[in-house]
Scaffold this motif. Structure first.
Motif, PDB file in Angstrom:
ATOM      1  N   LEU A  85       0.808  -1.215   0.000  1.00 29.86           N
ATOM      2  CA  LEU A  85       0.000   0.000   0.000  1.00 29.86           C
ATOM      3  C   LEU A  85       0.844   1.269   0.000  1.00 29.86           C
ATOM      4  O   LEU A  85       0.350   2.345  -0.316  1.00 29.86           O
ATOM      5  CB  LEU A  85      -0.915   0.030   1.231  1.00 29.86           C
ATOM      6  N   SER A  86       2.116   1.132   0.367  1.00 30.08           N
ATOM      7  CA  SER A  86       2.966   2.285   0.619  1.00 30.08           C
ATOM      8  C   SER A  86       3.034   3.248  -0.553  1.00 30.08           C
ATOM      9  O   SER A  86       2.909   4.465  -0.394  1.00 30.08           O
ATOM     10  CB  SER A  86       4.374   1.816   0.995  1.00 30.08           C
ATOM     11  N   ASP A  87       3.208   2.709  -1.751  1.00 32.33           N
ATOM     12  CA  ASP A  87       3.384   3.594  -2.906  1.00 32.33           C
ATOM     13  C   ASP A  87       2.117   4.381  -3.201  1.00 32.33           C
ATOM     14  O   ASP A  87       2.173   5.583  -3.507  1.00 32.33           O
ATOM     15  CB  ASP A  87       3.790   2.766  -4.129  1.00 32.33           C
ATOM     16  N   ALA A  88       0.963   3.709  -3.105  1.00 29.92           N
ATOM     17  CA  ALA A  88      -0.305   4.404  -3.349  1.00 29.92           C
ATOM     18  C   ALA A  88      -0.533   5.500  -2.316  1.00 29.92           C
ATOM     19  O   ALA A  88      -1.024   6.588  -2.637  1.00 29.92           O
ATOM     20  CB  ALA A  88      -1.453   3.404  -3.328  1.00 29.92           C
ATOM     21  N   VAL A  89      -0.155   5.220  -1.071  1.00 35.62           N
ATOM     22  CA  VAL A  89      -0.316   6.222  -0.017  1.00 35.62           C
ATOM     23  C   VAL A  89       0.569   7.426  -0.294  1.00 35.62           C
ATOM     24  O   VAL A  89       0.137   8.577  -0.166  1.00 35.62           O
ATOM     25  CB  VAL A  89       0.018   5.616   1.364  1.00 35.62           C
ATOM     26  N   ARG A  90       1.800   7.182  -0.696  1.00 32.11           N
ATOM     27  CA  ARG A  90       2.718   8.290  -0.956  1.00 32.11           C
ATOM     28  C   ARG A  90       2.266   9.110  -2.159  1.00 32.11           C
ATOM     29  O   ARG A  90       2.480  10.327  -2.210  1.00 32.11           O
ATOM     30  CB  ARG A  90       4.139   7.766  -1.162  1.00 32.11           C
ATOM     31  N   GLU A  91       1.640   8.464  -3.138  1.00 35.60           N
ATOM     32  CA  GLU A  91       1.087   9.226  -4.267  1.00 35.60           C
ATOM     33  C   GLU A  91       0.004  10.180  -3.778  1.00 35.60           C
ATOM     34  O   GLU A  91      -0.062  11.342  -4.201  1.00 35.60           O
ATOM     35  CB  GLU A  91       0.505   8.260  -5.303  1.00 35.60           C
ATOM     36  N   GLU A  92      -0.859   9.686  -2.865  1.00 35.04           N
ATOM     37  CA  GLU A  92      -1.918  10.539  -2.326  1.00 35.04           C
ATOM     38  C   GLU A  92      -1.333  11.662  -1.470  1.00 35.04           C
ATOM     39  O   GLU A  92      -1.852  12.777  -1.448  1.00 35.04           O
ATOM     40  CB  GLU A  92      -2.907   9.700  -1.504  1.00 35.04           C
ATOM     41  N   ILE A  93      -0.256  11.360  -0.756  1.00 31.96           N
ATOM     42  CA  ILE A  93       0.416  12.391   0.044  1.00 31.96           C
ATOM     43  C   ILE A  93       0.956  13.486  -0.865  1.00 31.96           C
ATOM     44  O   ILE A  93       0.803  14.686  -0.597  1.00 31.96           O
ATOM     45  CB  ILE A  93       1.557  11.768   0.884  1.00 31.96           C
ATOM     46  N   ASP A  94       1.577  13.085  -1.967  1.00 29.53           N
ATOM     47  CA  ASP A  94       2.120  14.064  -2.914  1.00 29.53           C
ATOM     48  C   ASP A  94       1.007  14.924  -3.513  1.00 29.53           C
ATOM     49  O   ASP A  94       1.149  16.150  -3.642  1.00 29.53           O
ATOM     50  CB  ASP A  94       2.886  13.346  -4.033  1.00 29.53           C
ATOM     51  N   LYS A  95      -0.104  14.294  -3.888  1.00 29.96           N
ATOM     52  CA  LYS A  95      -1.213  15.051  -4.460  1.00 29.96           C
ATOM     53  C   LYS A  95      -1.801  16.025  -3.444  1.00 29.96           C
ATOM     54  O   LYS A  95      -2.130  17.166  -3.775  1.00 29.96           O
ATOM     55  CB  LYS A  95      -2.293  14.093  -4.972  1.00 29.96           C
TER      56      LYS A  95
END
Length: 325
Positions: free
Chosen positions: A285-295
């Motif tokens: 899940l980590s990568d998807a979470v970091r994408e949302e953090i960046d957005k």
């Protein structure tokens, strides 16, 4: 650099692409960071090819070389973190704003990073002196108008003074003028994206980074910055190829996580993190979470970015403790 060698035809079919891609699997697996699984990377690459068949017209060496470069940077070619751009028969890998921000966030010293554009008519001040700061009030009635400036801010984990970079539109245009695509493509269609990319690229060069360890988060960020620099020369000469900005369809995010359209809605990332019971599930899940953090950071929603960051950290800590004897 890719060590790919093949007798493949100059133009690949989708089936031939899959066969040839298998030849670089060991190299890609070796280069990818731990938080990006090979399965996720492969799904996104296949999605990119399916969405842009022009990639199959590129030379196989350049196409698979671009895949290897993306893996070395630890980014997905999904049109958000980066993109593989076909140009005159050559495939070019180019990191994008979200990718640079993700790499910066993954480094050991940076707590958060954001970049914004300023539209004409908005209240904006860049105050210098003993108490340097940026004051910007977003006015939604001005959004989409003429861009007058762009800025980026990085906050370090040690609590020291934030690192700021501000560029006027005139300065940004100096970068635009040396791009071969200055009158078309991304500079014409997504000037705000290109302005943010320009200023965050300049800011990134001032961030604390250690490149002693190969394929560390810092070294990946440095490599990505150098890759962007190779596309945009600031010495008055034109770049070898244009800097891209591709609007990514939602299917990329679904493909990255193995989700098909038929599966419908998935639980929120907060729910998925709370439901995770193993470290592997959290890592997935980590990568998807970091994408949302960046957005969220790009949109100025620091509360959401911090909540997601804390939820991910808590999930990592909880599953690690549960699996530790």
């Amino acid at each position: 650099m890719s060590n790919y060698r093949s007798q493949a035809p100059a133009k690949l079919t989708s089936q031939q692409f899959a066969q040839e891609f298998s030849k670089i699997v060991p190299q890609v697996k070796q280069l990818l960071p731990e938080h990006v699984t090979f399965e996720k990377f492969e799904r996104v690459v296949r999605m990119a090819v399916n969405k842009n068949k022009a990639m199959l017209n590129c030379t196989p060496q350049s196409l698979f070389g671009a895949c290897v470069q993306a893996a070395a940077d630890g980014l997905l070619p999904d049109g958000r973190e980066g993109a593989i751009i076909p140009r005159k028969g050559q495939a070019c890998w180019q990191p994008m704003v979200a990718g640079l921000m993700k790499l910066a966030r993954n480094s050991g010293d940076i707590a958060s990073i954001s970049a914004q554009v300023v539209f004409e008519g908005e209240k904006f001040q860049f105050l210098l002196g003993d108490e340097e700061r940026i004051e910007h009030e977003r006015d939604l009635t001005k959004t989409g108008g003429r861009i007058v400036a762009a800025y980026a801010v990085a906050r370090l984990k040690d609590g020291s003074e934030p690192i700021r970079e501000v560029m006027s539109w005139q300065q940004i245009e100096q970068v635009k003028l040396v791009s071969m695509a200055r009158e078309s493509g991304p500079w014409k269609d997504w000037p705000d994206e290109m302005a943010r990319k320009t200023v965050i690229r300049r800011l990134s060069k001032r961030l604390p980074m250690s490149t002693d360890k190969e394929y560390s988060a810092d070294s990946r960020l440095q490599s990505a910055i150098e890759r962007v620099d190779s596309m945009v020369q600031l010495n008055g000469t034109r770049a070898a190829s244009p800097t891209p900005a591709i609007e990514a369809p939602d299917e990329f995010a679904q493909a990255a996580n193995g989700i098909t359209h038929e599966e419908g809605k998935t639980p929120s990332l907060f729910d998925q993190l709370r439901a995770a019971t193993t470290a592997d599930e959290v890592s997935a899940l980590s990568d998807a979470v970091r994408e949302e953090i960046d957005k969220a950071t790009v949109n100025g929603d620091e509360d959401l970015a911090n909540d997601l960051d804390n939820a991910l950290e808590e999930a990592h800590r909880r599953t690690y403790q549960e699996e530790t004897p």
